[in-house]
Structure formats: structure tokens, C-alpha cells
Write a protein that holds these residues in place. Structure first.
Motif, short mmCIF file in Angstrom:
data_model
loop_
_atom_site.label_atom_id
_atom_site.label_comp_id
_atom_site.label_asym_id
_atom_site.label_seq_id
_atom_site.Cartn_x
_atom_site.Cartn_y
_atom_site.Cartn_z
N GLY A 75 0.82 -1.21 0.00
CA GLY A 75 0.00 0.00 0.00
C GLY A 75 0.84 1.25 0.00
N ARG A 76 1.91 1.26 0.81
CA ARG A 76 2.78 2.44 0.86
C ARG A 76 3.50 2.65 -0.46
N GLY B 70 1.71 6.37 -7.09
CA GLY B 70 0.60 7.21 -7.55
C GLY B 70 0.96 8.69 -7.52
N SER B 71 1.70 9.10 -6.51
CA SER B 71 2.12 10.50 -6.41
C SER B 71 3.08 10.86 -7.55
N ALA C 44 1.15 4.02 -3.06
CA ALA C 44 0.80 5.42 -2.82
C ALA C 44 1.89 6.35 -3.35
#
Length: 296
Positions: free
Chosen positions: A254-255, A261-262, A258
Motif C-alpha cells: 500500500g505504501r 501514484g504521487s 501510494a
């Protein structure tokens, strides 16, 4: 105004300039003006085909074309380049016959006026189209605009040449001017065909765009994050970048997702029309990339 609207306007202007230049040739019997009219006929065919290809390129991805239809614009550029070469050969053929059988020119004043009027129309449209092509990164629109600019210079050369014929009385200048202009537009045709082929071979993005991508990635580089194998390509109006992003193996999925995605959002904000594909890898893992052994 959208790209397709400019191409529709180009078709309309091409019809008008064909009428004007054909009238100029009919009045003067100048092979130079005939060559100018032939190039406008190519403008019309090129604009129609460009409009067709832009329509195809705008279609969304489907099962047979999952990456879209963006490269259709390159076919437009190549087709227009071939048409220009055909027109150049036709001009040379017509001018060579007139070179050995010079004919007196008539009604030059009215003929030149019609040619100048058509050049004004082409020049104004080409300037607007080139600005729009750069804004939307449209190869088809840029090719049509550059062809129109070539047409403007062709008409200017014809007008200057006819003035020289009128002043000197040398009728052989008319076909010589036509042949010289044919060579010039042939050069433009070769360039268009080359750029079309180059685009179909997945050319990298422009240096300034690649530099912007690197500046964006610099904002995320850290002792725990690095990027490699950054490659770019262009397909019509769409831009693509692929890369590997390395991060600590202990991070949760998940990290890591993320952060990716950024990075993707930052890249797409920095470079309009960009699609980023980022492969996540642990910091101590190197993926094969274009390794000749992988092709065996």
C-alpha cells in the motif's frame, strides 16, 4: 477551435485557392502558375486525408488497439509528403515541355493578383494551424500547416519570376522558375515522409520534455527511492514514459503504491498528454532491460 475544425477550414480554403490559381493560370497560360495550382490541388487532397486520420486517431482504445489509434496521424503526414513529391514530378514534366516551346504570357496583372490573394488566404490559415498544432502536438495538423507555408513561398517565387519575365521578355524563365519551385516542394515532401517514418518508429520525446520529466523525478529521489531505465516515446498527440522505481523491500504494498501514484500524478501534471507506466522493484533488485540474452 479543435484540430478537426482547422482541417475542415483547410479543405475549404484549398478549394478557394484552387479556383483562384486555376483562374490565374487560365488567364496567363503561365506554367509557373500552373505548378502553383497543382500544389493547391495537393493541399486539398492532403487536408481531406489529414481530417480522416485525425478522426481515426481520436477514437478510444478497443480490443484490437488497446493503446489507442494515435499513430494514425503519422500516416497523414507521410501521405501528404508522397502527394507533394507526385506534384513536383508533374510540375517538372509540364515545365520541361514548355521550356522547349516557350509561349507568350497574357493578362499577367490579373493573374498575379489572383495568386497573391490565394497566398494571403494560405498564409493566414497556415500561421493559425501551426500554432494549434504545437498546442495539441498534432503531427497531421503540423504537416498540413507546413505544406501551406510551402505553398505560400511557391506562390511568392512564381510572382517574382513572372515579374522578371515581364521585365526581361525572357519566356524561358517561366518554366525554369516552375522547375526550381518543384525542386523546393519536393524537398518539403521528402522531409514530411521522413518525419512520418521517424514517428512510426517510436521516437523519444523532445529533449525539453525529457528534461521536465527528470526535474519532476528529482523531487522524489531519496536515499530510499531511485529511478532507472527511464524511456520515452511519442504516438501522435499522446506521450509515454516507462521506468523502474526502486524502494525498500520492507515497505508495504500500500505504501509503495501510494508513492507511485504521487509520482505518476506529478509527471502527468508537469507534461500534458503524458501517460506514465512505473514498475515497482525492491532497492536491491535489478530488472533486465533490453538484454540481448532475453531475445534468445
Amino acid at each position: 477551435m479543435q484540430v478537426s475544425a482547422y482541417l475542415k477550414l483547410s479543405v475549404t480554403v484549398a478549394v478557394a485557392t484552387i479556383a483562384l490559381k486555376t483562374g490565374a493560370w487560365w488567364l496567363t497560360d503561365s506554367v509557373g502558375l500552373l505548378s502553383d495550382a497543382l500544389e493547391s490541388l495537393v493541399n486539398l487532397a492532403g487536408a481531406i486525408f489529414a481530417l480522416m486520420m485525425v478522426t481515426v486517431a481520436a477514437q478510444p482504445p478497443d480490443d484490437d488497439h488497446p493503446y489507442g489509434h494515435h499513430k494514425a496521424e503519422y500516416f497523414s503526414s507521410g501521405f501528404e509528403g508522397v502527394l507533394i513529391l507526385v506534384a513536383a514530378l508533374a510540375i517538372i514534366w509540364a515545365a520541361s515541355h514548355r521550356f522547349f516551346d516557350p509561349q507568350p504570357l497574357q493578362a499577367l496583372g490579373l493573374g498575379v493578383a489572383l495568386s497573391i490573394l490565394s497566398s494571403v488566404l494560405n498564409g493566414a490559415l497556415a500561421w493559425a494551424m501551426l500554432r494549434k498544432a504545437r498546442e495539441h502536438r498534432s503531427m497531421a495538423l503540423e504537416a498540413d500547416a507546413r505544406h501551406l507555408f510551402t505553398d505560400v513561398w511557391t506562390s511568392a517565387g512564381v510572382v517574382v519570376g513572372l515579374g522578371a519575365v515581364q521585365l526581361s521578355g525572357w519566356l524561358w524563365l517561366d518554366p525554369v522558375i516552375a522547375i526550381a519551385l518543384a525542386a523546393n516542394i519536393a524537398r518539403e515532401g521528402v522531409l514530411l515522409v521522413w518525419r512520418s517514418a521517424d514517428g512510426l518508429m517510436d521516437r523519444a520525446l523532445e529533449p525539453e520534455v525529457r528534461a521536465e520529466i527528470e526535474r519532476t523525478l528529482d523531487g522524489f529521489r531519496h536515499s530510499t527511492i531511485r529511478f532507472d531505465h527511464v524511456v520515452t516515446r511519442r504516438a501522435g498527440q499522446r506521450r509515454f514514459v516507462d521506468m523502474h522505481m526502486h524502494m525498500p523491500a520492507g515497505w508495504s504494498l500500500g505504501r509503495a503504491a501510494a508513492v507511485r501514484g504521487s509520482v505518476e500524478q506529478a509527471l502527468m501534471s508537469a507534461v500534458p498528454g503524458l501517460r506514465a507506466s512505473i514498475q515497482l522493484l525492491p532497492m536491491d533488485v535489478e530488472a533486465h532491460f533490453d538484454d540481448p540474452k532475453d531475445l534468445l
